[in-house]
Design an enzyme around this catalytic site. Structure first.
Site, PDB file in Angstrom:
ATOM      1  NE  ARG A   3      82.404  -1.956  98.157  1.00  0.00           N
ATOM      2  CZ  ARG A   3      81.563  -2.023  97.136  1.00  0.00           C
ATOM      3  NH1 ARG A   3      80.272  -2.216  97.366  1.00  0.00           N
ATOM      4  NH2 ARG A   3      81.978  -1.886  95.895  1.00  0.00           N
ATOM      5  CG  HIS A   5      76.335  -5.793  95.386  1.00  0.00           C
ATOM      6  ND1 HIS A   5      76.070  -5.186  96.592  1.00  0.00           N
ATOM      7  CD2 HIS A   5      76.944  -4.833  94.613  1.00  0.00           C
ATOM      8  CE1 HIS A   5      76.489  -3.927  96.558  1.00  0.00           C
ATOM      9  NE2 HIS A   5      77.028  -3.705  95.379  1.00  0.00           N
ATOM     10  CD  GLN A  10      73.617  -1.795  92.627  1.00  0.00           C
ATOM     11  OE1 GLN A  10      74.507  -1.137  93.133  1.00  0.00           O
ATOM     12  NE2 GLN A  10      72.625  -1.241  91.939  1.00  0.00           N
ATOM     13  CG  ASP A  21      78.790  -5.410  87.412  1.00  0.00           C
ATOM     14  OD1 ASP A  21      79.217  -4.245  87.387  1.00  0.00           O
ATOM     15  OD2 ASP A  21      78.878  -6.134  88.420  1.00  0.00           O
ATOM     16  CB  CYS A  36      75.711  -2.152  90.105  1.00  0.00           C
ATOM     17  SG  CYS A  36      77.293  -2.928  89.737  1.00  0.00           S
ATOM     18  NE  ARG A  49      73.288   0.098  96.801  1.00  0.00           N
ATOM     19  CZ  ARG A  49      74.595  -0.156  96.854  1.00  0.00           C
ATOM     20  NH1 ARG A  49      75.332  -0.065  95.760  1.00  0.00           N
ATOM     21  NH2 ARG A  49      75.171  -0.501  97.988  1.00  0.00           N
TER      22      ARG A  49
END
Length: 307
Positions: A109, A136, A139, A227, A266, A294
């Site tokens: 990450r 991402h 996700q 987001d 998310c 997830r």
């Protein structure tokens, strides 16, 4: 697996949704659903070790990968920026070569997509994109899983995005091409997603609409997504707030969506900024299923990469 065998066998990386074909992505989701439902109770990663490299902090990515790995029979070692020599000048390539001798897979990450690429090019074990500033994918695989749980097959559905044209939206654009849903993205003109990504998706046959009108994007949508307005490390906070305020997902905006539409985010969320409390805590919200998924999607990804 010995280091020699790892060198001789090409690793199966999970880097971005546009680099994996639709059948393989569907296979990963199928495994995720089977693990979640309990139909698959196997432990295909027994004695496997995943290295998790965090140059950006995380709650859901860290926990979902760690729990997923352990429930599939494996284990993890975690490296933060303080633990890794990458932050002190060691090359990503050298880190990849060393980690490949110790572990069976690497999840990273990071801010830099170039760092992800360098890691994948030099590792002899699978590399998984846990997030970069450009995308991402883990996700959005969980998001597609949640959409299908709530609304049925993704193909033919309408997904609306309202907000920043950021890394999560990029992976939604990739997903539209791979899973066959229509994507409408409402973003301020200065925060539109990369033109190259949109052009790629359209060339793949995806129906992508870009607009600066959130109500037009959301009209008749099965799923509405947003987001945070300010991503980690962003410095233009006040300017972003001013541009994105008209794109807040509230009850008035959700009223344009299809009856029974779901809301996804998310997380972490800032109530009163990108989404109202009434939406994220209300009947449209599927964010807690999304967060749980997830973990299940990570199982599917890990099994695909390492199994």
């Amino acid at each position: 697996m010995s280091a020699r065998n790892r060198v001789n066998k090409a690793p199966r990386h999970f880097l971005d949704l546009d680099r994996i074909d639709a059948a393989e992505l569907r296979n990963i989701l199928g495994h995720a659903v089977a693990f979640k439902s309990g139909r698959d109770r196997t432990k295909p990663l027994t004695d496997k070790i995943l290295a998790m490299v965090f140059e950006k902090p995380s709650t859901r990515t860290r926990l979902s990968f760690e729990v997923a790995m352990k429930q599939l029979g494996g284990d993890v070692v975690t490296l933060t920026a303080a633990d890794s020599q990458i932050s002190r000048g060691e090359t990503t390539a050298d880190t990849a070569r060393v980690l490949s001798r110790y572990v069976d897979g690497i999840m990273i990450r990071t801010d830099s997509p170039a760092k992800l690429e360098e890691l994948a090019q030099n590792a002899t074990v699978p590399v998984i994109n846990g997030l970069t500033d450009s995308s991402h994918p883990c996700q959005v695989m969980a998001d597609v899983m949640t959409l299908e749980e709530r609304k049925g097959p993704a193909k033919g559905k309408i997904v609306a995005w309202s907000g920043d044209g950021n890394n999560v939206l990029v992976s939604w654009i990739h997903a539209a091409a791979r899973f066959g849903f229509e994507l409408r993205a409402a973003c301020p003109a200065k925060l539109a997603p990369p033109e190259s990504v949109v052009n790629w998706a359209r060339a793949e046959g995806a129906k992508i609409t870009l607009t600066t009108d959130p109500a037009a994007a959301v009209a008749g949508a099965d799923c509405v997504v947003t987001d945070t307005w300010v991503s980690m490390g962003a410095k233009d906070r006040e300017e972003r707030h001013a541009m994105l305020r008209p794109f807040r997902v509230d009850e008035a905006l959700m009223a344009h969506a299809k009856r029974g539409a779901i809301f996804l985010h998310c997380l972490p969320a800032k109530r009163g900024e990108e989404v109202s409390a009434a939406v994220i805590d209300g009947p449209h919200s599927a964010v807690w299923d999304e967060a749980e998924n997830r973990m299940h999607v990570q199982k599917g990804i890990l099994a695909w990469c390492l199994g």
